[in-house]
Enzyme design. Sequence first.
Site, PDB file in Angstrom:
ATOM      1  N   CYS A 143      23.355  -9.260 -27.313  1.00  0.00           N
ATOM      2  CA  CYS A 143      22.385  -9.895 -26.582  1.00  0.00           C
ATOM      3  C   CYS A 143      22.339  -9.982 -25.064  1.00  0.00           C
ATOM      4  O   CYS A 143      23.416  -9.443 -24.473  1.00  0.00           O
ATOM      5  CB  CYS A 143      22.299 -11.396 -27.332  1.00  0.00           C
TER       6      CYS A 143
ATOM      7  N   HIS B 178      22.046  -7.045 -18.127  1.00  0.00           N
ATOM      8  CA  HIS B 178      22.731  -6.251 -17.069  1.00  0.00           C
ATOM      9  C   HIS B 178      21.763  -6.371 -15.850  1.00  0.00           C
ATOM     10  O   HIS B 178      22.050  -6.729 -14.719  1.00  0.00           O
ATOM     11  CB  HIS B 178      22.577  -4.781 -17.247  1.00  0.00           C
TER      12      HIS B 178
ATOM     13  N   ALA C 202      25.361 -11.481 -23.523  1.00  0.00           N
ATOM     14  CA  ALA C 202      26.752 -10.592 -23.585  1.00  0.00           C
ATOM     15  C   ALA C 202      26.678  -9.541 -22.437  1.00  0.00           C
ATOM     16  O   ALA C 202      27.742  -9.236 -21.718  1.00  0.00           O
ATOM     17  CB  ALA C 202      26.564 -10.073 -24.890  1.00  0.00           C
TER      18      ALA C 202
ATOM     19  N   ARG D 192      36.848  -8.307 -23.774  1.00  0.00           N
ATOM     20  CA  ARG D 192      36.303  -7.245 -23.068  1.00  0.00           C
ATOM     21  C   ARG D 192      37.471  -6.516 -22.558  1.00  0.00           C
ATOM     22  O   ARG D 192      37.383  -5.363 -22.046  1.00  0.00           O
ATOM     23  CB  ARG D 192      35.255  -7.245 -22.300  1.00  0.00           C
TER      24      ARG D 192
END
Lengths: 540, 461
Positions: free
Chosen positions: A44, A181, A47, A78
Amino acid sequence: MLEKYPAKVARKRQKAIVINDKTASQEIQANVRTVPGIITQRGCTYAGCKGVVLGPTRDIINLTHGPIGCGFYSWLTRRNQTTVQGQTPENQENFMTYCFSTDMQDSNIVFGGEKKLRQSIEEAYALVHPKAIGVFATCPVGLIGDDIHQVSKECTEKFGDCNVFAFSCEGYKGVSQSAGHHIANNQLFKHVIGTREDAPEGKYKINLLGEYNIGGDAFVIEDILAKCGITLIASFSGNSAYNKFAHSHHADLNAIMCHRSINYVAEMMETKYGIPWIKVNFIGAESSAKSLRKIAQYFGDAELIDRVEKVIAEEMIPVEEARKAALPKTEGKSAMLFVGGSRAHHYQDLFTELGMKSIAAGYEFGHRDDYEGREIIPSIKIDADSRNIEELTVTKDEERFRSRLSDEQKAKLEKAGLKFKDYEGLMTDMESETLVIDDLSHYEMEVLIKEYKPDIFCAGIKEKYAVQKMGVPLKQLHSYDYGGPYAGFEGAINFYKDIAKMTSSKIWGLIGAPWEKEKTLSASVVHDTKPVKKEEKESA
Amino acid sequence: MLLKHTTADVADRKALTINPAKTCQPIGAMYAALGIHGCMPHSHGSQGCCAYHRSALTRHYKEPVMAGTSSFTEGASVFGGQANLLAAFNNIFSIYDPDVVAVHSTCLSETIGDDLAQITQKAIDEGKIPEGKTVIYASTPSYVGSHVTGFSNMCAAMAEQMAVEGVEVKSPTINVVPGWVEPADMREIKRLLKAMKVTSIMFPDTSDVLDAPMTGKHQFYPRGGVTLNELRDSGKSRKTYCLGSWASAAAGEALWKKSRVPFEEMSLPIGIKATDRFLAAVSKETSCPVPQSITDERGRLVDMVADMQNYLSGKRVALWGDPDQLLSLAEFLIDLDMKPVYMVSGTPGKAFMAKMEAIVGEAVPEAKYKNGERADMFLMHQWIKEEGVDLLIGNTYGKYISRDEDIPFIRAGFPIYDRAGHSYFPTVGYAGGLRLVEKILDALMDRQDRDSTEEKFELVM
């Protein structure tokens, strides 16, 4: 592959599957909604924003405003590494090992969460006095209407020495991580980039964009750049720090690794500050060399060009040795790559170096330009999901805009083959007759593996063990299976070794007990083996 | 230092959680649903929820975790997720052909007020659920409780929606709701019951699902899991044993309400006494004696502890995780003459403080413990900085404290992202007790070996 789908789903998925033809210009459907229930790789917006872009910055407190889960799952998962060279770790601020959350409860959903958010920010500030706090919205925040931007603004004013800014990155926005992003890019641009006027020292000043220091990739690239005498001002955002973002507008070039996640910042910095951008790729030894040459070509200084060539020549010696050692175990084999928004493209270079063919590939959250190249951008239809993501209006900063290249210089460089603002996309690089599939579903993945039996499949953790149950090794290209680094020359060597290990492992030969194999053999002589049915459960 | 910003001064926090000792409801519902045979768990929310839960479960179990998502977009969040869920049902049954879809909600779908019961009924009415297929649903808002609550809610949904009702004469079978434990633990509990010749229905049951063998093909619905027939029959059983109040009591209650199956809340059978209580209760209820072979297992555990007692005695331990696990572990540690001094669980529930007090109050009066909001690992770490411990027991996130403070650490609970084996070897029952004691001793004795001077280095220990 589409037969099993309901007609509507089949029609939709068909547009996301292309048999590559290098001679034709082909359109692929990308960055559209995922079919509910299809089993997707995608995550999503939160994230993409908190996890991917802001996650690797060590000295910003990332505060998740929401129920506990989102903060919990994005806590250290991550593999972003961080360190400041030349400083002992004890002197560095590093909040990446912490998970900060407002842990919203039902009363906050009913009566609003702003009060708890404000209190949480104040407690975080009192505890560690960070330079900056980023607030990340989870799904319910947008729905209940908490004004996280106002709360952040008021906290910034109150503290005086801590920049608090917020991200409206609710998980339901957009169609994948990609929207996150974009939101991260926007807020970094609005609140951080260009807020520090001290210009960093150094010759050949660049920013590296879209590199996230998974498994230490950024460390390797930093070393190479330093060897070449290139000054890295800021990395977005692998091994990054707040202050570096803040004065990144002093760079003379933006070099983009992951086009998908960060091209927005590059575009906005060019408009506002006059910093040109080029696409680079430090995945693969040849690509790393090519990228270094592009940077040197841009600055056009003979001393730099010579130094870069020297570094490449030195680095390529152990690379070639490692490559030759791996080749007997890899040459002639095949790979499939379904991951990310750049990685499925970049990693093909490493497989090529190993003599392996990438027979199918696609992105999890790419857009059409990541497949077909940036020249098709004007033809992309903006749908409702993309329209919901803010597009910042950026104008030239009259005081701070500095033209890095004259028109003639630029034309000359372009004539010599250096392309600005250009990304040719994945399809240009893949051979004809290979398969390109966007937002691959689990079902499609199983069909691909059964039909083509690749020697290695590249995806993420959710796919790993299902693929391996089918007897095919899976290389995780988000987490590198906790190995790496894979960037640069050193990274290429690591990758060659790891892939050779995987393609030559003995364990795959041990699947099935000898007596099972005998049974199958004798059964197939007499008659076809019956397919195994679920009902066997009761008798087993 | 990895957690260098953590200091010993405990400042009162009223809002901020740092390094939580819990996660959210839906992941628990997903894990529970995987324990139904032929089931596709489905997350009714944003894609990210499902991706995060699948990733977390996969990293822990190192097995395929298949689940669908309603893939909410902004439009769905405004107009409701009904269309998405109806489409998902149609697609899941067409493409993946499960026997059952187990839907759970998320903070998103709960906040906008999607009603899973209503949407499911609509799907049935409109013929979107194929003949012979089943849908189970559970409301699991992420802003209430924790991952344990979600597990509990899905278990209760199984009982409530599947069990038969109105059976007067009960069968000799017992139900066991095992709690959020490993596949190996579920297998071990079944082994113990089988050895006692007790017939049982365990739900959920993730053994043979999340520890499936490598066969060269991906079996989408592995052999394990409670079958729908077993779930229906659970309404005929004579009794339900709910192992762990937080994870399992709701299912027992639901089954009592629906099918009048009496239930008993028991501690998770971790450690000697908790296992004793469970087996004794089952034995009494079913009149099936505990066989000598299991009594011998118990004897071996007691023997091992007696042999190694001087390495265990007085050692201070910090634990974090779920209430059911913490209560049983604390009791076991006290039986090992160890001192569980710090315990935190993000999972709320008032009963925790009183239950823990009953266990540690007398034996470890200095113990500090807390659950619910802000009962987090940051707080526990601060306590450790005030006064240290000899051993840490908890999930993977403890490795940062372990390294910073140089404290031996054994992994238990969820998630364990950085080691293998927890899904294959049980910690419940006497065999599980042996394994726990082995792990504790390994950690403590390796430390002694590492820290001893050359002249004090021991061959025989």
